[in-house]
Enzyme design. Structure first.
Site, PDB file in Angstrom:
ATOM      1  CB  CYS A 210      -0.998  -0.058   1.154  1.00 55.21           C
ATOM      2  SG  CYS A 210      -2.421   1.036   0.931  1.00 55.21           S
TER       3      CYS A 210
ATOM      4  CG  HIS B 210      -3.756  -3.910   3.074  1.00 54.73           C
ATOM      5  ND1 HIS B 210      -2.751  -3.371   3.838  1.00 54.73           N
ATOM      6  CD2 HIS B 210      -4.353  -2.867   2.429  1.00 54.73           C
ATOM      7  CE1 HIS B 210      -2.749  -2.058   3.687  1.00 54.73           C
ATOM      8  NE2 HIS B 210      -3.704  -1.728   2.831  1.00 54.73           N
TER       9      HIS B 210
ATOM     10  CD  GLU C  24      -1.487  -6.251   5.586  1.00 58.02           C
ATOM     11  OE1 GLU C  24      -1.686  -5.027   5.740  1.00 58.02           O
ATOM     12  OE2 GLU C  24      -1.061  -6.736   4.516  1.00 58.02           O
TER      13      GLU C  24
END
Length: 184
Positions: free
Chosen positions: A75, A162, A164
C-alpha cells in the site's frame, strides 16, 4: 538467520503484518520508519514497508530501497517505492476499500503460485499512476491500474493490496514467497 524488518509507516494493519509473519514462523521485528538506514542494513535480511496514511509520514523509509536488500512495499510502501524511483502517484478515481479482483499480467517470484485472477482486500485512496523505469507492472484491477509492480534486478516488489488481512485469499502465500526471496 537475520529477521525481516516490518517498517511501521503508521498504518492500521502494520501490526497485523508482523503478527502474520510470526504466525508463519518467520522471524520478524517491527521498526520505526525513522530507524537509521545503516542500522537497518546490519540487522535484517529483507524489509516490508507497511502501509500508512501519507508519504509525509514515511520518515526515511525511501532510503531503505538503496540498501541492496529485498523490499516488499504494501500500500503506502508501494507508493514510497514508486515515488523514490521516479514514478508517480495520484488520487484514485474511486479509491478502494473492500474486496477487489486483481488480474496478474506477468508472473514473478513474489506472485508464484497464484492464479491469473485473485480476490484481495484493498484499503487505499491513492494509486501509482506512473510505473518507474526499471519496474514491471505485474497486476491491475478495475479500480487500480497498478496493483503490483517489481524491479527484479533490485529485488524491489510493491503491491497495492493487503495480504495480511484475512479477506485476501491466500495472502500468506505472498509472505511465504517474499521470505523465500529474502533467503536466496
Amino acid at each position: 538467520m537475520l529477521p525481516l524488518y516490518v517498517v511501521n509507516n503508521h498504518g492500521q494493519f502494520n501490526h497485523l503484518i508482523l503478527r502474520t509473519l510470526r504466525d508463519m514462523d518467520i522471524e520478524a521485528t517491527m521498526i520505526s520508519n525513522e530507524t537509521p538506514p545503516a542500522e537497518v542494513a546490519r540487522g535484517c535480511r529483507g524489509i516490508v514497508l507497511g502501509g500508512g496514511p501519507t508519504l509525509e509520514r514515511a520518515g526515511v523509509a525511501s532510503a531503505y530501497l538503496d540498501l541492496g536488500l529485498p523490499v516488499l512495499g504494501i500500500c503506502l510502501g508501494l507508493h514510497i517505492m514508486a515515488t523514490a524511483r521516479g514514478g508517480a502517484i495520484r488520487r484514485g478515481a474511486s479509491g478502494g476499500f473492500g474486496a477487489v479482483e486483481v488480474e496478474i499480467f506477468e508472473q514473478n517470484p513474489l506472485l508464484r503460485g497464484y492464479p491469473d485472477r485473485m480476490q484481495v482486500w484493498a484499503s487505499h485512496a491513492d494509486e501509482v499512476s506512473v510505473v518507474p523505469e526499471g519496474f514491471v507492472r505485474l497486476a491491475g484491477s478495475s479500480i487500480c491500474g497498478v496493483e503490483a509492480m517489481a524491479s527484479p534486478d533490485e529485488h524491489l516488489y510493491g503491491i497495492q493490496w493487503h495480504p495480511e488481512v484475512s479477506h485476501t485469499v491466500n495472502g500468506r502465500l505472498l509472505f511465504e514467497n517474499f521470505d523465500g526471496i529474502c533467503s536466496e
